[in-house]
Scaffold this active site. Structure first.
Site, short mmCIF file in Angstrom:
data_model
loop_
_atom_site.label_atom_id
_atom_site.label_comp_id
_atom_site.label_asym_id
_atom_site.label_seq_id
_atom_site.Cartn_x
_atom_site.Cartn_y
_atom_site.Cartn_z
N ARG A 273 0.87 -1.19 0.00
CA ARG A 273 0.00 0.00 0.00
C ARG A 273 0.90 1.23 0.00
O ARG A 273 1.70 1.42 0.91
CB ARG A 273 -0.92 0.02 1.22
CG ARG A 273 -1.63 1.36 1.41
CD ARG A 273 -2.70 1.34 2.48
NE ARG A 273 -3.90 0.66 2.02
CZ ARG A 273 -5.11 0.82 2.55
NH1 ARG A 273 -5.29 1.66 3.55
NH2 ARG A 273 -6.15 0.17 2.08
N HIS B 100 -7.58 0.87 -6.25
CA HIS B 100 -7.77 0.05 -5.05
C HIS B 100 -8.46 -1.25 -5.50
O HIS B 100 -9.64 -1.48 -5.22
CB HIS B 100 -8.62 0.80 -4.03
CG HIS B 100 -8.57 0.25 -2.64
ND1 HIS B 100 -7.84 -0.88 -2.30
CD2 HIS B 100 -9.17 0.65 -1.49
CE1 HIS B 100 -7.99 -1.12 -1.00
NE2 HIS B 100 -8.79 -0.21 -0.50
N GLN C 110 -10.38 -3.69 -3.07
CA GLN C 110 -11.65 -3.13 -2.59
C GLN C 110 -12.76 -3.41 -3.60
O GLN C 110 -13.85 -3.88 -3.24
CB GLN C 110 -11.49 -1.62 -2.39
CG GLN C 110 -12.75 -0.92 -1.94
CD GLN C 110 -13.09 -1.25 -0.50
OE1 GLN C 110 -12.26 -1.08 0.37
NE2 GLN C 110 -14.30 -1.72 -0.24
N ASP D 14 -17.22 7.08 -0.95
CA ASP D 14 -15.88 6.95 -0.34
C ASP D 14 -15.61 8.29 0.34
O ASP D 14 -16.36 9.26 0.14
CB ASP D 14 -14.87 6.66 -1.47
CG ASP D 14 -13.44 6.45 -0.97
OD1 ASP D 14 -13.22 6.37 0.26
OD2 ASP D 14 -12.53 6.37 -1.82
N CYS E 93 -16.83 2.07 1.24
CA CYS E 93 -15.62 1.24 1.39
C CYS E 93 -15.03 1.37 2.78
O CYS E 93 -14.24 0.53 3.18
CB CYS E 93 -14.62 1.59 0.31
SG CYS E 93 -14.07 3.30 0.34
N ARG F 173 -13.96 -8.29 2.29
CA ARG F 173 -12.55 -8.04 1.94
C ARG F 173 -11.73 -9.29 2.25
O ARG F 173 -10.85 -9.68 1.49
CB ARG F 173 -12.00 -6.85 2.75
CG ARG F 173 -12.68 -5.50 2.50
CD ARG F 173 -12.38 -4.98 1.11
NE ARG F 173 -10.95 -4.90 0.85
CZ ARG F 173 -10.15 -3.89 1.27
NH1 ARG F 173 -10.66 -2.87 1.92
NH2 ARG F 173 -8.86 -3.90 0.99
N1 CP Z 1 -11.40 0.29 2.73
C1 CP Z 1 -10.12 0.16 3.12
O1 CP Z 1 -9.22 -0.11 2.33
O2 CP Z 1 -9.92 0.35 4.45
P1 CP Z 1 -8.52 0.49 5.19
O3 CP Z 1 -7.90 1.79 4.74
O4 CP Z 1 -8.86 0.48 6.64
O5 CP Z 1 -7.65 -0.67 4.80
N1 NVA Z 2 -9.98 6.86 -1.28
C1 NVA Z 2 -9.63 6.45 0.06
C2 NVA Z 2 -9.87 5.01 0.26
C3 NVA Z 2 -9.65 4.54 1.66
C4 NVA Z 2 -9.83 3.06 1.79
C5 NVA Z 2 -8.18 6.80 0.34
O1 NVA Z 2 -7.34 6.64 -0.54
O2 NVA Z 2 -7.88 7.25 1.45
#
Ligand code: CP
Ligand code: NVA
Length: 298
Positions: A101, A128, A131, A217, A257, A285
Site C-alpha cells: 500500500r 484500489h 476493494q 468513499d 468502502c 474483503r
Molecule cells: N477500505 C479500506 O481499504 O480500508 P482500510 O484503509 O482500513 O484498509
Molecule cells: N480513497 C480512500 C480510500 C480509503 C480506503 C483513500 O485513498 O484514502
C-alpha cells in the site's frame, strides 16, 4: 505466479475466477482443505494507514497456511530513502509474496517488476483493486450478476476507488454513474482508456435515480489532507442521505468502502440503516483477498 496491480490490467476471466473463488472461500472458512500458502512468508508493506486491508490480509494469509509479516514503510529502510527496486530485490529473495500500500501506482509496479514474487496492490493513489473485487462480490451476493446494473458513485469521482470502479464497468458490463463536481470528475483520458459505460455528472439526483447501488468513499483520501477545506466546500452536497436513497431503485444497496465520516459523504441515519450491507462489504474483503492470494500463487 501472478500480480494484482490494478483492475485496469486484470482480465475479465481472472475477475470472474476471483469472484467465484471468493464465494468458495467464504463457504469454507475455518475448514479449508488445501492451504495454498503453506510454508510461505508474505510481506505487507504499508506506507499509509489501514484497518480493513491490513487485518484482512494478515488473517487471510494465516488462514491459507502462510505467515504474514507487517512492515510499516516508516520502520524499514524504504522510509529512509532506500530505493523501491533495492527493497524489492531483497524481499524477493526472502519472502514468497508481497502486499503493498503506497502512493504512486508506478512504485507498486516497479516493486513487482524487481521482486519477481506475486505482488498485490493494497491501494495506491490510482487504484484500489482489492476493494472493488470485494465490493462486486458483495453486490452479486445480494443482487445477482452486476451485469446490466446501475452503480452510482457519489463524491470524489477522481479518487483511487472511483478509478477502479471505472475500469470494472467495462469489464463486467454495468453502468457506472459518477456524481461529482467537475474538478472531482475523472479525466477524459482515463474514461477513454477504460472504454466502459460511464456517465459523469454534477447532477446528483439524476445520477441516483433508479440506481441499484449508491456508493461512496471519503471526500479526503489519504495524502490529500492539505486539501481538506477545499474538498469539504466543493463536495458538501455530494452526500448519501435519506432524500437521495428515496430516488434509487427500491431495495437499492447503500455501500461505503470505509472508513466513513458521518455528516460528510454519508449521514448517520443512512449509514446505520445500511450497516448490515456496509459491514458485509467490509467482511468480504477477507474472503475476496483469500481468493486473490490463491489466484496469485496458482
Ligand atoms: N477500505 C479500506 O481499504 O480500508 P482500510 O484503509 O482500513 O484498509
Ligand atoms: N480513497 C480512500 C480510500 C480509503 C480506503 C483513500 O485513498 O484514502
Amino acid at each position: 505466479m501472478k500480480d494484482l496491480l490494478s483492475i485496469e490490467h486484470l482480465a475479465r476471466t481472472d475477475i470472474r475466477k476471483i469472484l467465484s473463488e471468493a464465494a468458495a472461500m467464504k463457504r469454507a472458512r475455518g475448514r479449508h482443505r488445501t492451504k495454498p500458502l503453506a510454508g510461505q512468508s508474505w510481506a505487507l508493506i504499508f506506507s499509509k494507514s489501514s484497518t480493513r486491508t491490513r487485518v484482512s490480509f494478515e488473517v487471510g494469509i494465516h488462514e491459507l497456511g502462510g505467515r504474514p509479516m507487517f512492515l510499516s514503510a516508516a520502520d524499514i529502510q524504504l522510509g529512509r530513502g532506500e530505493p523501491i527496486k533495492d527493497t524489492a530485490r531483497v524481499l524477493g529473495r526472502m519472502v514468497h509474496g508481497a502486499v503493498f500500500r503506497t502512493f504512486a501506482q508506478a512504485d507498486v509496479e516497479e516493486f513487482a517488476r524487481y521482486a519477481s514474487i506475486p505482488t498485490i496492490n493494497a491501494l495506491t493513489d490510482e487504484e484500489h483493486p482489492c476493494q472493488i473485487l470485494a465490493d462486486i462480490f458483495t453486490i452479486e451476493e445480494k443482487l445477482g450478476s452486476i451485469s446490466g446494473k446501475v452503480v452510482t458513485f457519489i463524491g470524489d469521482g477522481a479518487c483511487n476507488v472511483a478509478n477502479s470502479w471505472i475500469f470494472a464497468a467495462a469489464k463486467l458490463g454495468f453502468e457506472l454513474r459518477i456524481a461529482a463536481p467537475r474538478p472531482f470528475q475523472p479525466p477524459a483520458s482515463l474514461l477513454q482508456r477504460a472504454a466502459g459505460k460511464v456517465i459523469c455528472t454534477e447532477d446528483l439526483r439524476a445520477a441516483a435515480r433508479g440506481a441499484d447501488v449508491l456508493y461512496t468513499d471519503v471526500w479526503v483520501s489519504m495524502g490529500k489532507e492539505a486539501e481538506s477545506a477545499r474538498r469539504a466546500k466543493a463536495l458538501a452536497k455530494y452526500q448519501i442521505n435519506t432524500a437521495l436513497v428515496k430516488l434509487a431503485r427500491p431495495g437499492a444497496l447503500v455501500m461505503h468502502c470505509l472508513p466513513a465520516y458521518r455528516g460528510k459523504e454519508i449521514d448517520e441515519v443512512t449509514f446505520e440503516a445500511n450497516a448490515q450491507t456496509i459491514f458485509d462489504q467490509a467482511e468480504n474483503r477477507l474472503h475476496a483477498q483469500k481468493a486473490i492470494l490463491q489466484w496469485a500463487v496458482g
